[in-house]
Design a protein around this motif. Structure first.
Motif, PDB file in Angstrom:
ATOM      1  N   THR A 151      51.086 -11.254  29.529  1.00  0.00           N
ATOM      2  CA  THR A 151      51.677 -12.402  30.225  1.00  0.00           C
ATOM      3  C   THR A 151      52.993 -12.832  29.570  1.00  0.00           C
ATOM      4  O   THR A 151      53.892 -13.287  30.240  1.00  0.00           O
ATOM      5  CB  THR A 151      50.727 -13.617  30.254  1.00  0.00           C
ATOM      6  OG1 THR A 151      50.459 -14.041  28.904  1.00  0.00           O
ATOM      7  CG2 THR A 151      49.418 -13.280  30.953  1.00  0.00           C
ATOM      8  N   HIS A 152      53.089 -12.735  28.232  1.00  0.00           N
ATOM      9  CA  HIS A 152      54.348 -13.054  27.547  1.00  0.00           C
ATOM     10  C   HIS A 152      54.289 -12.592  26.095  1.00  0.00           C
ATOM     11  O   HIS A 152      53.258 -12.080  25.656  1.00  0.00           O
ATOM     12  CB  HIS A 152      54.677 -14.552  27.650  1.00  0.00           C
ATOM     13  CG  HIS A 152      53.708 -15.475  26.977  1.00  0.00           C
ATOM     14  ND1 HIS A 152      52.430 -15.699  27.444  1.00  0.00           N
ATOM     15  CD2 HIS A 152      53.819 -16.239  25.855  1.00  0.00           C
ATOM     16  CE1 HIS A 152      51.806 -16.554  26.663  1.00  0.00           C
ATOM     17  NE2 HIS A 152      52.624 -16.900  25.667  1.00  0.00           N
ATOM     18  N   GLY A 153      55.392 -12.776  25.376  1.00  0.00           N
ATOM     19  CA  GLY A 153      55.541 -12.128  24.078  1.00  0.00           C
ATOM     20  C   GLY A 153      55.079 -12.909  22.862  1.00  0.00           C
ATOM     21  O   GLY A 153      55.295 -12.454  21.740  1.00  0.00           O
ATOM     22  N   HIS A 154      54.466 -14.079  23.013  1.00  0.00           N
ATOM     23  CA  HIS A 154      53.989 -14.817  21.836  1.00  0.00           C
ATOM     24  C   HIS A 154      52.899 -14.026  21.107  1.00  0.00           C
ATOM     25  O   HIS A 154      52.074 -13.355  21.737  1.00  0.00           O
ATOM     26  CB  HIS A 154      53.424 -16.185  22.256  1.00  0.00           C
ATOM     27  CG  HIS A 154      54.451 -17.263  22.320  1.00  0.00           C
ATOM     28  ND1 HIS A 154      54.380 -18.287  23.225  1.00  0.00           N
ATOM     29  CD2 HIS A 154      55.570 -17.489  21.574  1.00  0.00           C
ATOM     30  CE1 HIS A 154      55.412 -19.104  23.039  1.00  0.00           C
ATOM     31  NE2 HIS A 154      56.146 -18.635  22.052  1.00  0.00           N
ATOM     32  N   LEU A 155      52.881 -14.204  19.775  1.00  0.00           N
ATOM     33  CA  LEU A 155      51.952 -13.445  18.933  1.00  0.00           C
ATOM     34  C   LEU A 155      50.495 -13.618  19.357  1.00  0.00           C
ATOM     35  O   LEU A 155      49.708 -12.673  19.313  1.00  0.00           O
ATOM     36  CB  LEU A 155      52.120 -13.871  17.468  1.00  0.00           C
ATOM     37  CG  LEU A 155      51.365 -13.027  16.450  1.00  0.00           C
ATOM     38  CD1 LEU A 155      51.905 -11.604  16.412  1.00  0.00           C
ATOM     39  CD2 LEU A 155      51.447 -13.644  15.054  1.00  0.00           C
ATOM     40  N   ASP A 156      50.122 -14.827  19.775  1.00  0.00           N
ATOM     41  CA  ASP A 156      48.716 -15.039  20.142  1.00  0.00           C
ATOM     42  C   ASP A 156      48.363 -14.379  21.473  1.00  0.00           C
ATOM     43  O   ASP A 156      47.220 -14.460  21.928  1.00  0.00           O
ATOM     44  CB  ASP A 156      48.358 -16.539  20.147  1.00  0.00           C
ATOM     45  CG  ASP A 156      49.163 -17.342  21.140  1.00  0.00           C
ATOM     46  OD1 ASP A 156      50.356 -17.048  21.313  1.00  0.00           O
ATOM     47  OD2 ASP A 156      48.614 -18.282  21.740  1.00  0.00           O
ATOM     48  N   HIS A 157      49.335 -13.700  22.086  1.00  0.00           N
ATOM     49  CA  HIS A 157      49.057 -12.944  23.316  1.00  0.00           C
ATOM     50  C   HIS A 157      49.314 -11.444  23.136  1.00  0.00           C
ATOM     51  O   HIS A 157      48.884 -10.649  23.962  1.00  0.00           O
ATOM     52  CB  HIS A 157      49.896 -13.486  24.477  1.00  0.00           C
ATOM     53  CG  HIS A 157      49.480 -14.860  24.886  1.00  0.00           C
ATOM     54  ND1 HIS A 157      48.796 -15.128  26.046  1.00  0.00           N
ATOM     55  CD2 HIS A 157      49.610 -16.051  24.251  1.00  0.00           C
ATOM     56  CE1 HIS A 157      48.527 -16.422  26.120  1.00  0.00           C
ATOM     57  NE2 HIS A 157      49.016 -17.008  25.038  1.00  0.00           N
ATOM     58  N   VAL A 158      50.050 -11.074  22.092  1.00  0.00           N
ATOM     59  CA  VAL A 158      50.371  -9.647  21.913  1.00  0.00           C
ATOM     60  C   VAL A 158      50.002  -9.103  20.530  1.00  0.00           C
ATOM     61  O   VAL A 158      50.083  -7.902  20.294  1.00  0.00           O
ATOM     62  CB  VAL A 158      51.884  -9.358  22.154  1.00  0.00           C
ATOM     63  CG1 VAL A 158      52.322  -9.849  23.523  1.00  0.00           C
ATOM     64  CG2 VAL A 158      52.760  -9.971  21.051  1.00  0.00           C
ATOM     65  N   GLY A 166      57.313 -19.768  33.597  1.00  0.00           N
ATOM     66  CA  GLY A 166      58.171 -20.839  33.066  1.00  0.00           C
ATOM     67  C   GLY A 166      57.847 -21.295  31.653  1.00  0.00           C
ATOM     68  O   GLY A 166      58.172 -22.415  31.280  1.00  0.00           O
ATOM     69  N   HIS A 167      57.244 -20.444  30.838  1.00  0.00           N
ATOM     70  CA  HIS A 167      56.786 -20.837  29.495  1.00  0.00           C
ATOM     71  C   HIS A 167      57.789 -20.408  28.408  1.00  0.00           C
ATOM     72  O   HIS A 167      58.260 -21.231  27.626  1.00  0.00           O
ATOM     73  CB  HIS A 167      55.411 -20.217  29.278  1.00  0.00           C
ATOM     74  CG  HIS A 167      54.867 -20.295  27.903  1.00  0.00           C
ATOM     75  ND1 HIS A 167      54.587 -21.491  27.280  1.00  0.00           N
ATOM     76  CD2 HIS A 167      54.521 -19.315  27.022  1.00  0.00           C
ATOM     77  CE1 HIS A 167      54.097 -21.237  26.062  1.00  0.00           C
ATOM     78  NE2 HIS A 167      54.063 -19.932  25.884  1.00  0.00           N
ATOM     79  N   ILE A 168      58.083 -19.114  28.347  1.00  0.00           N
ATOM     80  CA  ILE A 168      59.212 -18.610  27.558  1.00  0.00           C
ATOM     81  C   ILE A 168      59.875 -17.538  28.424  1.00  0.00           C
ATOM     82  O   ILE A 168      59.337 -17.170  29.476  1.00  0.00           O
ATOM     83  CB  ILE A 168      58.786 -17.981  26.200  1.00  0.00           C
ATOM     84  CG1 ILE A 168      57.828 -16.803  26.391  1.00  0.00           C
ATOM     85  CG2 ILE A 168      58.193 -19.039  25.280  1.00  0.00           C
ATOM     86  CD1 ILE A 168      57.559 -16.011  25.109  1.00  0.00           C
ATOM     87  N   GLY A 210      48.421 -17.199  32.575  1.00  0.00           N
ATOM     88  CA  GLY A 210      49.215 -17.040  31.359  1.00  0.00           C
ATOM     89  C   GLY A 210      49.508 -18.433  30.823  1.00  0.00           C
ATOM     90  O   GLY A 210      48.937 -19.420  31.299  1.00  0.00           O
ATOM     91  N   ASP A 211      50.381 -18.564  29.854  1.00  0.00           N
ATOM     92  CA  ASP A 211      50.770 -19.897  29.401  1.00  0.00           C
ATOM     93  C   ASP A 211      51.786 -20.445  30.402  1.00  0.00           C
ATOM     94  O   ASP A 211      52.730 -19.754  30.765  1.00  0.00           O
ATOM     95  CB  ASP A 211      51.407 -19.833  28.006  1.00  0.00           C
ATOM     96  CG  ASP A 211      50.368 -19.573  26.919  1.00  0.00           C
ATOM     97  OD1 ASP A 211      49.188 -19.383  27.270  1.00  0.00           O
ATOM     98  OD2 ASP A 211      50.748 -19.555  25.736  1.00  0.00           O
ATOM     99  N   LEU A 212      51.559 -21.685  30.835  1.00  0.00           N
ATOM    100  CA  LEU A 212      52.444 -22.281  31.842  1.00  0.00           C
ATOM    101  C   LEU A 212      53.397 -23.265  31.176  1.00  0.00           C
ATOM    102  O   LEU A 212      52.980 -24.111  30.380  1.00  0.00           O
ATOM    103  CB  LEU A 212      51.610 -23.018  32.893  1.00  0.00           C
ATOM    104  CG  LEU A 212      50.721 -22.121  33.775  1.00  0.00           C
ATOM    105  CD1 LEU A 212      49.735 -22.978  34.564  1.00  0.00           C
ATOM    106  CD2 LEU A 212      51.574 -21.276  34.723  1.00  0.00           C
ATOM    107  N   ALA A 264      56.408 -26.346  25.206  1.00  0.00           N
ATOM    108  CA  ALA A 264      56.501 -25.167  26.080  1.00  0.00           C
ATOM    109  C   ALA A 264      55.287 -25.076  26.996  1.00  0.00           C
ATOM    110  O   ALA A 264      55.173 -24.140  27.772  1.00  0.00           O
ATOM    111  CB  ALA A 264      56.605 -23.908  25.233  1.00  0.00           C
ATOM    112  N   HIS A 265      54.372 -26.053  26.887  1.00  0.00           N
ATOM    113  CA  HIS A 265      53.162 -26.022  27.716  1.00  0.00           C
ATOM    114  C   HIS A 265      53.144 -27.185  28.705  1.00  0.00           C
ATOM    115  O   HIS A 265      53.426 -28.330  28.346  1.00  0.00           O
ATOM    116  CB  HIS A 265      51.902 -26.116  26.851  1.00  0.00           C
ATOM    117  CG  HIS A 265      51.587 -24.835  26.134  1.00  0.00           C
ATOM    118  ND1 HIS A 265      50.854 -23.829  26.703  1.00  0.00           N
ATOM    119  CD2 HIS A 265      51.939 -24.397  24.904  1.00  0.00           C
ATOM    120  CE1 HIS A 265      50.750 -22.825  25.844  1.00  0.00           C
ATOM    121  NE2 HIS A 265      51.406 -23.144  24.748  1.00  0.00           N
ATOM    122  N   ALA A 266      52.742 -26.880  29.924  1.00  0.00           N
ATOM    123  CA  ALA A 266      52.597 -27.904  30.952  1.00  0.00           C
ATOM    124  C   ALA A 266      51.540 -28.916  30.534  1.00  0.00           C
ATOM    125  O   ALA A 266      50.558 -28.560  29.875  1.00  0.00           O
ATOM    126  CB  ALA A 266      52.176 -27.236  32.258  1.00  0.00           C
TER     127      ALA A 266
HETATM  128 ZN    ZN Z   1      52.675 -18.840  24.570  1.00  0.00          ZN
END
Ligand code: ZN
Length: 453
Positions: free
Chosen positions: A75-82, A161-163, A182-184, A415-417
């Motif tokens: 969903t995106h490149g943050h460490l807690d997702h990749v 729309g998160h990063i 994903g993170d919104l 960065a979070h809704a």
């Molecule tokens: Zn994130």
């Protein structure tokens, strides 16, 4: 018009579908790490492959099922997702890894950095990135693709729309339609486009998996107010004559601050304040933002069309070398220094704080969440108590450092809704049968479930 809202399920690990199921391998009742397994008609897809950030020097062990996936969707490149991708590839994993091009570029930076932090050498990073590039497949927003050739399954990345590059993941099979948020991000965030709100209603969504980081709260300030608050804090701080230290996360937050400062400088409001971006990773991510500037929101694109780089302005300096970083502290003129890490757990900000926190002319401006137990949280607490008592010390870089600097916290740059923004995202999706919350603490999930009726 009143509409019936779909039922919300919280803190549940497995969700059955007409032709399979979704299981949370991580983040079922916590914020991190995010990893979900989708099983549909005998195919398995891994949505995100997060690892606990900043753990120890050993490679993360992933749940067994992760290694068997037929494809990975990021969903995106943050460490807690990749972050788990390095463990996945180290095991000989040999299946495609899909993401938007910006996500894959940011994931490369983040994963290379995490290997280095675990003691990996240059050649280890190079070998890993070679393997990663071999498996990575860049996909465009809003263009369906088949992650597994010859199977009747379509995936589409939608703006989150998160990063930069962040996406919600829509998965359509003959038997079901599911969506991972994903993170919104917050609508109207600087640089980024807003999360997607247009969906086709040809088929109902059997399951929507939504993040719930801030399911229990409402952010008070919108982006315009954030910029005003930033301006006021800086003007007040610079009157003290010392440096202004801004601990910031490298991905997203650093760019948002640069963007706001760019606006303040170019509108003529902020003058003669040199700004140092003293974070090698933040600089690399900022360069990546510029490479993928086609993904910027309208306001940022408008600046670009006038040949005005929204992430660069007169007086902005990139500090790459450690010795140049140390020299910043000797500068007589007040400077604003953006440095990582965001919670002061490591990185160049620690050295700046050790040297400058003991002086009352220094100002520290926090622009992000500070978790319990982090030096960032300790500094805020010490400064707060020092208003009515003697100054306290905090532990930083192995030293006890007195906190005499002034400390401000800028809210609203999340960065979070928040819960209203999460609800607005959800309400725009047609025909939702069931919503499963994840990526949020138990309290946040329960609170959202109760409130969203
Ligand atoms: Zn994130």
């Amino acid at each position: 018009m009143t509409q019936t809202r779909p039922p919300i399920v919280v803190c549940t690990k497995t969700h059955d579908l007409p032709n399979g199921r979704v299981s949370f391998l991580g983040a079922a009742q916590t914020v991190t790490p995010a990893m979900s397994l989708v099983e549909l008609d005998g195919i398995t897809l891994l949505v995100d492959c997060g690892a606990e950030p900043g753990r120890d020097n050993t490679p993360t062990e992933l749940p067994d099922d992760a290694y068997e996936a037929d494809a990975v969707l990021l969903t995106h490149g943050h460490l807690d997702h990749v972050g788990g991708i390095s463990a996945l590839l180290a095991s000989g994993f040999n299946a495609p890894i899909y993401g938007t091009s910006a996500t894959l570029a940011i994931a490369r930076i983040v994963l290379g950095d995490s290997i280095r932090l675990r003691g990996g050498r240059h050649r280890d990073v190079r070998a890993f990135l070679g393997g990663f590039d071999h498996m990575a497949r860049a996909m465009k927003y809003d263009e369906p693709f088949s992650p597994i050739a010859s199977r009747d399954l379509q995936v589409t990345f939608r703006e989150a729309g998160h990063i930069l590059g962040s996406a919600s993941v829509e998965i359509v099979s003959p038997g079901s339609r599911i969506l991972f948020s994903g993170d919104l991000g917050r609508p109207k965030s600087p640089i980024l486009r807003d999360y997607n709100t247009t969906w086709d209603d040809s088929k109902p969504f059997d399951l929507v998996v939504m993040e719930s980081t801030y399911g229990d709260r409402v952010h008070e300030d919108g982006p315009d107010q954030v910029r005003e608050n930033l301006f006021e804090i800086i003007e007040r701080a610079r009157a003290d004559g010392g440096h202004i230290l801004v601990p910031a996360f490298a991905i997203g937050r650093t760019q948002a601050i640069i963007y706001h400062l760019d606006n303040l400088v170019e509108s003529g409001r902020l003058e003669n304040l040199p700004v140092a971006v003293d974070t090698p990773m933040g600089l690399r991510v900022t360069e990546t933002y510029s490479v993928f500037n086609k993904l910027f929101d309208e306001e940022a694109l408008d600046k670009l069309s006038r040949e005005d780089d929204p992430l660069d302005f007169k007086g902005l300096y990139a500090v790459r070398k450690g010795r140049d970083s140390r020299r910043l502290r000797d500068m007589k003129q007040t400077m604003l220094i953006i440095a990582g890490s965001g919670m002061c757990t490591g990185g160049r900000i620690v050295e700046h704080l050790v040297e400058l926190l003991p002086y009352s002319e220094t100002n520290v401006l926090f622009v992000g969440y500070q978790a319990h137990g982090t030096p960032g949280r300790a500094i805020i607490g010490a400064a707060e108590r020092a208003k009515d008592g003697p100054s306290e010390t905090v532990k930083l870089g192995g030293a006890n450092v007195p906190v005499r600097a002034k400390v401000d916290v800028l809210h609203g740059l999340s960065a979070h809704a928040d819960r209203k923004e999460l609800a607005a995202w959800l309400d725009a999706i047609p025909g939702v049968q069931k919503v499963a919350l994840h990526h949020g603490d138990v309290d946040a999930q329960n609170s959202f479930q109760k409130w969203y009726k």
